[in-house]
Design an enzyme around this catalytic site. Structure first.
Site, PDB file in Angstrom:
ATOM      1  N   HIS A   1       0.834  -1.208   0.000  1.00 45.27           N
ATOM      2  CA  HIS A   1       0.000   0.000   0.000  1.00 45.27           C
ATOM      3  C   HIS A   1       0.867   1.255   0.000  1.00 45.27           C
ATOM      4  CE1 HIS A   1      -3.676   2.321   1.276  1.00 45.27           C
ATOM      5  NE2 HIS A   1      -2.733   3.137   1.721  1.00 45.27           N
ATOM      6  N   GLU A   2       1.806   1.326   0.925  1.00 40.67           N
ATOM      7  CA  GLU A   2       2.647   2.520   1.018  1.00 40.67           C
ATOM      8  C   GLU A   2       3.528   2.667  -0.219  1.00 40.67           C
ATOM      9  OE1 GLU A   2       1.807   4.654   3.038  1.00 40.67           O
ATOM     10  OE2 GLU A   2       0.581   3.358   4.304  1.00 40.67           O
TER      11      GLU A   2
ATOM     12  N   HIS B   1       1.662   4.538  -2.891  1.00 39.50           N
ATOM     13  CA  HIS B   1       1.803   5.993  -2.721  1.00 39.50           C
ATOM     14  C   HIS B   1       3.169   6.449  -3.223  1.00 39.50           C
ATOM     15  CE1 HIS B   1      -1.873   6.828  -0.610  1.00 39.50           C
ATOM     16  NE2 HIS B   1      -1.579   6.080   0.436  1.00 39.50           N
TER      17      HIS B   1
ATOM     18  N   HIS C   1       3.407   6.614  -6.964  1.00 36.59           N
ATOM     19  CA  HIS C   1       2.643   7.765  -7.457  1.00 36.59           C
ATOM     20  C   HIS C   1       3.510   9.027  -7.384  1.00 36.59           C
ATOM     21  CE1 HIS C   1      -1.688   9.640  -7.424  1.00 36.59           C
ATOM     22  NE2 HIS C   1      -1.095   9.765  -8.585  1.00 36.59           N
TER      23      HIS C   1
END
Length: 670
Positions: A462-463, A466, A469
């Site tokens: 998940h991290e 980010h 991105h």
């Protein structure tokens, strides 16, 4: 000796930054930034995009980088001295950014540039639109007393949010319970060993239990001692509340923050702070968000009721627990999962070592996005932190720090933060992005690598979503590069998207290697995990919806600041099928909305989950490692960052607007 915060080096000198450096450096950088603002707003300075970037953005970016490094250390290496130095400068920094965001002359310059925006690139046009919107939301159109009051609100809110966060950290760090080995029956051996080692290091007998999640989570999930679970649960859910030390009670802070936010909304001409928050998001109105949350709750409720019924029946028939309580939920759930699917999280954990998981994660990123990841050297804030570089075709794309393990003085949770953004600087120098990826996993032991639960692996992916991105953007404008300018309720799309890889057999084979034998995860165990994937999906969905609805109501209803607990109780009555005990004070440590930027925005997790599930369904249809699909996702979403509206990015990738079907299907609720 040069102040490390004033260094012109590309990366922060984290190891050299001391509390005594903070005041002098930030004072000097603020002086430079104020001078730059004065020059930018001078009548002699032309209203020109490049001119303002050269005059103002260079100075404010330098200030932001230094203050960001200090804020980061405050979160991951907190000491009383650092905290004091940080808090001493917080009002001045907040005052400057409030002034910057509301400066009438600067606002006029940007409006003048926007009048001729058709000659600018699409990315610059988008950045201008967002800046002008943010000027309005920052009080640039306010006058006189209203303007002064708005500035005072910003400063006070920053101080209160920081204090809220400190109280949660101090309440978490301040708890310790020393227990015997017998009381830890059922708890994984490595957790018991860590608790013993921690006690020994303090010269204490027994085993030290804390409220840091690598300790708290396994004890709640595995400890057979029900009284121990109850004791820890009560301590955890009453952190920073009236049930603890008075000086750490967040009750008054919550009320003050909510009052200030509502007053800010009124000054800006909005009926509530929820409306202010949504002005910069995909969602149109609080009513739309409330409708979305309640519609999803209605769909999830039958599944949650079934989950709870099964849990109660199993607790009574197999564990002799006829009165299932909040401190039993995780324990009974684990026992039910073991009985139904014949495996435990602890069994899976033996196959998921940090070195192997990272190698597998890096391989996925390299295959899908055509980059290479290599470890590199940089100054770090703790000896467990690692630093890496991303390259493509021999060219540097970005860099990131990786801080994986829990420790005292480190904020709970997991997050990605920016060190710097991609930017084609005035003068033509290409600045590459740098990120910080932070988790709070159990540390490795003296002779074995750290082990991760499958949930931990999902958090890590998940991290990294980010991080990608932020790191893979091809946009060169500061305001819309990477995650900058991305609507808050779309910013979780890439992070939640990456979680899906953790459920692919081909991927799990790469990620797994038994800590003792080195064997990969057996297919039979993976099949059991897959069968259990949506175990209690209904309960988990309602839990997230409960938090989101509480947040939106709290910020959308005038007078809610005087009835925080009542709103929480009303939401639980409406949403929850597992009412917590009366002493539960979850909201007192709900840092996301009181100190973390998610105020009137917590719904974003579920909103973005619709986007990410639908995006992942394209990979399901076309192949998880389909090169064309990966390239399309990279170019449509990751590389575009905030240079286009999130809906346009999504439609560029998917060819249509998002549908909720994939989310419901992925969670077994269709």
């Amino acid at each position: 000796m040069t102040n490390p915060l004033l260094s012109t080096a590309a990366l922060p000198a984290f190891a050299q930054i001391k509390p005594e450096h903070i005041g002098p450096a930030i004072s000097e950088l603020l002086q430079e930034a104020r001078a730059a603002l004065a020059q930018a707003t001078d009548e002699a300075t032309p209203a020109d995009y490049d001119t303002l970037a050269r005059v103002l953005s260079v100075a404010t970016e330098r200030l932001g980088a230094a203050w960001g490094a200090i804020g980061h250390l405050n979160a991951v290496a907190n000491t009383p001295e650092l905290r004091e130095a940080y808090n001493a400068m917080l009002p001045a920094v907040t005052e400057f950014y409030t002034q910057l965001g509301a400066d009438e002359k600067l606002y006029a310059k940007y409006k003048a540039i926007n009048a001729g925006a058709s000659a600018l690139s699409p990315a610059r046009q988008r950045a201008l639109q967002l800046w002008i919107r943010d000027f309005v939301l920052s009080g640039a159109e306010l006058q006189g007393a209203a303007r002064e009051r708005f500035a005072a609100i910003q400063e006070q809110s920053a101080e209160l949010g920081q204090k809220f966060s400190e109280h949660v950290m101090d309440a978490t760090d301040g708890f310790a319970l020393y227990v015997s080995a017998e009381q830890l029956a059922g708890v994984p051996a490595d957790v018991v060993a860590q608790a013993r080692a921690t006690a020994e290091a303090e010269g204490k007998d027994g085993h030290k239990l804390t409220l840091h999640y690598p300790c708290y989570g396994p004890v709640m999930q595995y400890a057979d001692d029900r009284t121990l679970r109850q004791t820890l649960y009560r301590a955890y859910v009453t952190r920073a509340s009236e049930f603890g030390p008075p000086e750490l009670d967040n009750s008054a802070l919550m009320q003050q923050l909510l009052m200030l936010r509502q007053e800010e909304a009124q000054l800006l001409g909005y009926p509530s702070f929820a409306e202010v928050s949504l002005a910069a998001k995909m969602a149109d109105s609080p009513a739309q968000v409330l409708g979305f949350l309640r519609d999803l709750a209605a769909k999830a409720r039958p599944f949650a009721e079934r989950d709870l019924s099964e849990l109660r029946e199993f607790a009574a028939s197999s564990l002799g627990l006829s009165d299932l309580q909040a401190w039993d939920i995780a324990y009974v759930s684990e026992k039910l999962k073991e009985a139904r699917y014949a495996f435990s999280d602890q069994e899976v954990r033996q196959y998921l070592t940090v070195p192997r998981v990272l190698a597998g994660l890096f391989d996925i990123i390299q295959r899908l996005f055509k980059v290479t990841i290599t470890e590199a050297q940089a100054e770090v804030w703790h000896d467990s932190v690692r630093f890496y570089e991303l390259q493509r075709d021999g060219q540097l794309v970005g860099q990131f720090y990786l801080d994986l393990y829990a420790r005292p003085g480190k904020r709970p949770g997991a997050w990605m933060d920016e060190v710097r953004s991609r930017w084609l600087r005035p003068g033509g120098q290409q600045q590459t992005p740098v990120a910080q990826l932070v988790c709070n996993f159990s540390s490795p032991s003296a002779d074995k690598p750290a082990l991760l639960t499958h949930d931990d692996v999902t958090t890590l992916f998940h991290e990294f979503g980010h991080g990608l991105h932020h790191l893979l953007t091809q946009v060169n404008e500061l305001g819309v590069s990477g995650i900058s300018g991305v609507e808050w309720d779309a910013v979780e799309l890439p992070s939640q998207f990456m979680e899906n890889f953790c459920w692919e057999w081909e991927v799990l084979q790469q990620l797994s290697s038994h800590v003792d034998s080195g064997a990969p995860l057996p297919r039979a165990l993976f099949d059991k995990m897959t069968a259990a994937k949506n175990f209690q999906a209904g309960l988990q969905t309602l839990r997230q919806l409960e938090f989101a609805l509480f947040d939106m109501r709290l910020h959308g209803e005038p007078g809610a600041e005087a009835r925080v607990q009542a709103v929480m109780d009303e939401v639980r009555t409406e949403i929850s099928v597992v009412p917590p005990p009366d002493f539960n004070r979850f909201q007192h440590s709900f840092s996301h909305i009181f100190a973390g930027g998610y105020s009137a925005g917590y719904y974003s997790y579920k909103w973005a989950e619709v986007l990410s599930a639908d995006a992942w369904s394209a990979f399901e249809e076309e192949g998880v490692f389909n090169a064309d699909t990966g390239t399309r996702y990279l170019q449509s979403i990751l590389e575009m960052g905030g240079a286009r509206e999130a809906m346009e990015n999504f439609k560029a990738f998917r060819g249509r607007e998002p549908k909720i079907d994939a989310l419901l299907r992925h969670q077994g609720m269709n």
